[in-house]
Design a protein around this motif. Structure first.
Motif, PDB file in Angstrom:
ATOM      1  N   ARG A 188     -14.010   0.998   2.845  1.00  0.00           N
ATOM      2  CA  ARG A 188     -12.838   0.073   2.139  1.00  0.00           C
ATOM      3  C   ARG A 188     -11.707   0.902   1.479  1.00  0.00           C
ATOM      4  NH1 ARG A 188     -17.179  -3.511  -0.418  1.00  0.00           N
ATOM      5  NH2 ARG A 188     -16.551  -2.335  -2.327  1.00  0.00           N
ATOM      6  N   ASP A 189     -10.662   0.426   1.156  1.00  0.00           N
ATOM      7  CA  ASP A 189      -9.751   1.162   0.366  1.00  0.00           C
ATOM      8  C   ASP A 189     -10.134   1.647  -0.921  1.00  0.00           C
ATOM      9  OD1 ASP A 189      -7.202   2.023   0.701  1.00  0.00           O
ATOM     10  OD2 ASP A 189      -6.594   0.275   1.283  1.00  0.00           O
ATOM     11  N   VAL A 199      -5.031  -1.793  -4.887  1.00  0.00           N
ATOM     12  CA  VAL A 199      -6.428  -2.238  -4.674  1.00  0.00           C
ATOM     13  C   VAL A 199      -6.980  -3.305  -5.609  1.00  0.00           C
ATOM     14  CG1 VAL A 199      -8.919  -1.549  -4.598  1.00  0.00           C
ATOM     15  CG2 VAL A 199      -7.027   0.058  -3.433  1.00  0.00           C
ATOM     16  N   HIS A 259      -1.967   3.605  -5.706  1.00  0.00           N
ATOM     17  CA  HIS A 259      -3.027   3.126  -4.714  1.00  0.00           C
ATOM     18  C   HIS A 259      -3.991   2.086  -5.467  1.00  0.00           C
ATOM     19  CE1 HIS A 259      -6.939   3.431  -2.564  1.00  0.00           C
ATOM     20  NE2 HIS A 259      -5.944   3.280  -1.468  1.00  0.00           N
ATOM     21  N   ARG A 280       0.838  -1.145   0.097  1.00  0.00           N
ATOM     22  CA  ARG A 280      -0.128  -0.100   0.081  1.00  0.00           C
ATOM     23  C   ARG A 280       0.849   1.414   0.018  1.00  0.00           C
ATOM     24  NH1 ARG A 280      -2.892   3.502   2.977  1.00  0.00           N
ATOM     25  NH2 ARG A 280      -5.232   3.449   2.391  1.00  0.00           N
ATOM     26  N   HIS A 336      -4.561  -4.126   8.767  1.00  0.00           N
ATOM     27  CA  HIS A 336      -3.686  -2.797   8.640  1.00  0.00           C
ATOM     28  C   HIS A 336      -2.705  -2.610   9.582  1.00  0.00           C
ATOM     29  CE1 HIS A 336      -7.002  -2.012   5.801  1.00  0.00           C
ATOM     30  NE2 HIS A 336      -6.096  -0.987   5.123  1.00  0.00           N
ATOM     31  N   ILE A 356      -8.435   5.400   5.115  1.00  0.00           N
ATOM     32  CA  ILE A 356      -8.740   4.307   4.381  1.00  0.00           C
ATOM     33  C   ILE A 356     -10.092   4.788   3.466  1.00  0.00           C
ATOM     34  CG2 ILE A 356      -9.126   1.958   4.000  1.00  0.00           C
ATOM     35  CD1 ILE A 356      -8.061   1.544   6.756  1.00  0.00           C
TER      36      ILE A 356
END
Ligand SMILES: [Zn+2]
Lengths: 99, 992
Positions: free
Chosen positions: B695-696, A47, A43, A27, B733, B878
């Motif tokens: 969520r991301d 994801v 990013h 990340r 995380h 996030i």
């Protein structure tokens, strides 16, 4: 059913674990409030993009029904052999090509 | 009826007769019989009808490879269908029924399918779909009725089934000579050994083939039984080999309907983890392929020998035995020694002298270069065979009452194949043997293509020692025993995949009996382009069904290779997948049925709710009080009463199921900041805040509350449904993404009970219950909390509201939950307090426009839910980058709205689509969906049904009339789009 070596608990049956995924993706640091295009791209890759190699694969597992720690294993997705397992913040050892 | 039982021989107990029924008729057999051997002994050859053509069929094999003799066994709840008669051990009172025939096995009117066989070619099911759109419905209708196996039992099985887990150094699968040898040498070396075999007795064919073998087996098994670290399991099928040498087995304690020893289950499922696995699984004989080779009375040569040797049943007095390999001679000899006159046809023109000598002194007439071309017979059995040379000419009829064939042996490499091991073609054996392996499993004996008795035994002995030594056991096991009978000079097998069909003979030459796939079907499939073995399997169904082509695959694949002019090794074989044989589903369920199917989670106050007349709903594993019935009320009356009471007075709801997470550490504040999309930095000690977690990818994940207990200590709640997922998200995380953060998290869901006290009189009630605390808006303002005591018990009171009313949550350690609930109920009597359930809770939050599961569906953003203003601008969290994406910020995205029926009374159905047109659907008509109804309930405030939903450009559509379309319910309801805050939009009630 695989036996998975948790670095904290030792070899345990697969059904105690949850597969988390690719351990090589990272990340990006997103802390800067102004988001650069590179960060956005990195990013988005983090994801959405996963490698799907045939052979050795570095991946995270969580010992969900055990110590709950995340850790890394290197597993061959063809025959499910596991050749290394380390704590989440450690580096997997390197292996010579083709082993 | 003639008896086919011999006066002596076999492993049966002639002093223990057993009575049984087949299709309502009474028969008798002996202890030690299988259902198949007992039927044969009574002269019953017709045992089933084939799947597609309903051709009459008899038993073909003598073990688990059986394709034909499938029966329904047992009565009532124990009845099971599709069982192989060859694997059912006879017991007193057994009741068996034939399958797939009507009105009877002998006169099956469905046999007309056989006459129609020209219209049911290979790939029939594929071809039918190429016709006009509805044509396939017609034949489908008839085929569904005509084709099929036995009927499943619709009664619940009351039998006991168990799950067992064990491990050992060496697991040996198969207890024939090589398996017993492997087990014994490994045990002598000092290893712990488990030996399993699917048959009722350990020992395999050696038990009846030769006395020297039998004697050694008895001694070896007796020695094994004495080792404390050896486990011997008969009637146990190793049906799957999984990763890291986990072998799954099912052990049958009693067939359906069989009496069980006291306290024993019907079957056990075993998971055996072995350090080494030895496959001593033997081999399966394959038949020769000739016209009408499926007539009752035609069977495998080895099966005929086994029925004679193991069960003392002679399948015919005058037999034709056709072979292309040496083993046919063994079978012929056993049959002749049992009293049959045998015509042995060997397709090979030259064979060794030793082999010919082995027939000396027996009633066997050997013809070389000859084979069987066609069998003649019907439901009553075989009457004659047409025999001749491989050129198909110069054929002649011979009278006989049985035709047996041996087309060679296929090693049982299934378990090796399950683990990804390759199959390797051996030209000399005309068989696939285990090739490259991926697991610590090794084949011995016939499973490895080693067919001579002594060599097979030696290979088992050797591998048993190797396995034990590999694992560090070094006691000497001694030499492998010599069982006399030096192996004959062997003559190589003659590849023979399909015999010529004589002129004027009608009838198919079958390859796969269970699926009615013939040699001609293989050729046709190839012609039509299905050239890979996997395609052949799907197109012709060859190799499917309950036997998975155990006797059929190699013949089928060889015929395909022949049709393509390629080598069998090139064409290959289909992949074997578990299970090896069909298994009873009860063994998989084991004890996990009924109440034990899944764990049940009850809140600490569960018993109190039961006493108050609650109906419970399952939410995940939780049982939650859904509503509380009062005398004479129906469900809706209860729900409305409870909801109205929250709006007008005060009521209490059990919210213990909310996920609760304790967060501690010097970086807890920073972590909480990153976790939620809204600002958390300014959350002061003693305050609680609503939090939205993304969520991301920017979509909403969960919502809940965060209370700050101390500088570095937070108390979080999550939704009931996402409690585990949110914890895992936080752990990920902390472990992986931000390992530098010094934070620990722990689930405390089960450790805390919670109850919501909601309604305009809630403050008065709590003030009365807690006279020592200032409960005023000043003392405990909205979104504040305090820790105190109620009746000497520690409680935490949080002023938060889900219903939109003035409301509090009271949390307490789980063990005090019931007492705190009761104490509040006691004080509540003066305030007319009543409990309310999850239905009223849902109704209230929908009225208020608070989002929950229906809205948090993983596709919605904060802005979609009207919570866009919550999203922090000046921090990282996030999902921040995900939210920046164009598609997530478009103004015309579906946004949260309130929905009320235009007629003010109809019920809106959750899941309805919102459209501009009154009618949706219909043939060829496309209606655009503008959104959907995410949750709906009855509003006591508006006295009608209301709903929340998402609709494109949500806010702009307020005031419009759309249609809530639910075609499945045939409802197209005009609805008005309104603000999602259908009561108290300014929040004066909860804040006041
Ligand atoms: Zn662990």
């Amino acid at each position: 059913m695989m036996l998975i070596p948790c670095p904290w608990c030792g070899e345990r049956s697969e059904n105690e674990f949850t597969y988390i995924g690719d351990a090589r993706r990272q990340r990006p640091d997103t802390s800067a409030l102004d988001v650069s295009d590179e960060t956005l791209k990195a990013h988005s890759d983090y994801v959405y993009l996963r490698d799907n190699p045939k052979g050795w694969h570095q991946e995270y597992w969580q010992h969900t029904s055990g110590c709950r720690a995340h850790f890394k294993v290197e597993r061959n997705v063809v025959d499910h052999r596991i050749r290394a397992s380390v704590k989440a913040d450690e580096e997997l050892p390197s292996f010579p090509e083709g082993r | 009826m003639t008896s086919f039982r011999l006066d002596q021989g076999g492993l049966i107990d002639r002093n223990a007769p057993l009575n049984f029924h087949f299709d309502g008729k009474a028969y008798s057999g002996f202890q030690g019989d299988t259902l198949a051997s007992a039927l044969l002994a009574n002269g019953v050859q017709l045992m089933g009808r084939s799947f597609k053509y309903h051709r009459p069929r008899g038993v073909y094999g003598s073990g688990s490879e059986e394709p034909n003799a499938l029966m329904t066994v047992g009565k009532g709840q124990e009845q099971e269908s599709n069982l192989r008669a060859t694997m059912i051990d006879l017991y007193e009172g057994l009741e068996a029924k034939s399958q797939n025939a009507w009105p009877s096995l002998k006169t099956d009117v469905m046999a007309v399918n056989s006459l129609m066989s020209a219209f049911l070619p290979a790939g029939f099911y594929y071809k039918i779909f190429l016709g006009s759109a509805n044509f396939w419905l017609l034949p489908e209708y008839f085929i569904r009725r005509a084709a099929g196996l036995g009927r499943p039992n619709e009664l619940a099985n009351e039998d006991d089934f168990q799950h067992h887990f064990t491990h050992c150094d060496v697991l040996v699968v198969g207890a024939g000579l090589s398996g017993v040898a492997a087990a014994l040498s490994a045990a002598r070396s000092g290893a712990s050994v488990t030996l399993v075999d699917e048959h009722d007795k350990l020992g395999g064919q050696g038990l009846w083939r030769e006395s020297s073998q039998r004697e050694w087996l008895h001694e070896a098994l007796a020695e094994l039984a004495d080792y404390p670290k050896v486990r011997l399991m008969s009637r146990t099928t190793a049906w799957g080999h999984y990763d890291d040498n986990m072998v799954a087995c099912v052990q049958i304690e009693g067939d359906p309907g069989a009496p069980l020893p006291p306290h024993q289950p019907r079957a056990r499922a075993w998971h055996i983890r072995a350090k080494r696995v030895i496959y001593a699984t033997g081999a399966i004989e394959r038949p020769l392929v000739f016209a009408n080779n499926d007539r009752p009375g035609v069977m495998l040569a080895h099966a005929g020998a086994a029925f004679a040797g193991k069960f003392g049943v002679l399948v015919g007095k005058s037999l034709v035995v056709a072979t292309n390999n040496d083993d046919g001679y063994h079978s012929a000899r056993i049959l002749a020694d049992a009293g049959a006159s045998v015509q042995l046809l060997d397709a090979r023109v030259e064979v060794s002298e030793a082999l010919q000598d082995s027939l000396k002194g027996s009633n066997i007439e050997l013809s070389l270069g000859q084979t069987v071309l066609s069998a003649k017979g019907g439901t009553g059995g075989v009457t004659a065979a047409e025999i001749g040379g491989l050129d198909g000419r110069s054929s002649r009829m011979v009278n006989c009452d049985g035709v047996l064939s041996s087309g060679g042996w296929s090693p049982s490499i299934h378990l090796h194949s399950h683990t990804g091991g390759k199959a390797e073609w051996r030209e000399d054996l005309q068989a696939f043997v285990p090739g490259k392996r991926l697991q610590e499993g090794v084949a011995v004996g016939a499973a490895a293509g080693i067919f001579s008795t002594q060599e097979a035994l030696n290979s088992g002995w050797q591998q048993g020692i190797c396995a034990a030594q590999d694992l560090g056991h070094s006691i000497s096991a001694g030499q492998a025993p010599t069982l006399g009978s030096p192996s004959l000079d062997t003559t190589p097998i003659l590849p023979l995949w399909s015999n010529p069909k004589p002129k004027k003979v009608k009838g198919k030459a079958f390859v796969d009996f269970q699926n009615d796939a013939g040699a001609s079907d293989v050729v046709m499939a190839n012609q039509e382009g299905y050239r890979s073995v996997e395609h052949l399997k799907r197109y012709t169904t060859l190799g499917m069904g309950t036997d998975q082509g155990k006797t059929a695959n190699i013949n089928g694949h060889a015929l395909l290779a022949q049709a393509q002019g390629r080598a069998i090794a090139e064409v290959g074989t289909t992949t074997f997948r578990p299970p090896f044989t069909p298994l009873t589903l009860g063994a998989f369920g084991g004890p996990h049925v009924g109440e034990a199917f899944a764990p049940v989670r009850r809140t600490p106050m569960h018993a109190l709710h039961e006493a108050s007349g609650a109906s419970f709903v399952e939410a995940g594993m939780w049982k939650r009080a859904e509503w509380y019935s009062r005398d004479g009320e129906d469900m809706w009356a209860s729900i409305k009463r409870e909801a109205l009471h929250v709006r007008r007075a005060v009521a209490m709801c059990d919210v213990s199921t909310l996920g609760k997470i304790d967060v501690q550490g010097p970086d807890a504040q920073e972590f909480i900041q990153r976790l939620y999309c809204n600002g958390m930095k300014t959350l002061a000690i003693g305050k609680v805040r609503y939090g939205l977690m993304l969520r991301d990818d920017g979509f909403v994940f969960d919502d809940g509350t965060v209370a700050r207990l101390d500088e570095n200590h937070y108390y979080m709640t999550t939704t009931t449904a996402n409690a585990a997922a949110v914890l895992a998200h936080m752990e990920y995380h902390l472990d992986v993404v931000w390992p530098e953060l010094k934070v620990r998290v722990a689930s405390i869901t089960d450790q805390w009970a919670g109850m919501a006290v909601a309604g305009p009189r809630s403050r008065d009630l709590l003030q009365a219950a807690l006279p020592h605390v200032d409960m005023s808006n000043h003392g405990l303002p909205f979104m504040g909390f305090l820790d105190t005591e109620l009746a000497g018990l520690p409680i935490r009171v949080l002023r938060i509201s889900f219903s939109g009313e003035l409301a509090y949550e009271v949390h307490t350690p789980a063990r005090f939950g019931p007492q705190v609930w009761q104490a509040l109920s006691e004080t509540g009597k003066d305030f007319d307090l009543m409990p309310y359930g999850t239905e009223a809770l849902g109704a209230l939050r929908i009225e208020k426009g608070h989002v929950a599961g229906g809205e948090l569906d993983g596709r919605t953003t904060p802005a979609d839910m009207g919570l866009g203003k919550m999203v922090a601008k000046k921090k990282d969290f996030i999902g921040r980058l995900g939210l920046l994406r164009e598609g997530l910020s478009r103004e015309d995205r579906p946004r949260l709205v309130g929905v009320i029926p235009a007629d003010g009374r109809s019920r809106i159905i959750a899941g309805s689509q919102l459209t501009e047109e009154g009618q949706v659907g219909g043939f060829g008509k496309v209606t655009k969906s503008l959104g959907w109804i995410s949750s709906a309930h009855f509003s006591v405030e508006h006295d009608c049904f209301v709903a929340l939903g998402f609709v494109e450009s949500g806010a702009l559509r307020q005031g419009q009339t759309l249609f809530a379309a639910s075609p499945l319910d045939d409802q197209h309801l005009p609805v008005n789009i309104v603000s999602p805050h259908m009561i108290d939009p300014q929040g004066e009630r909860q804040n006041g």
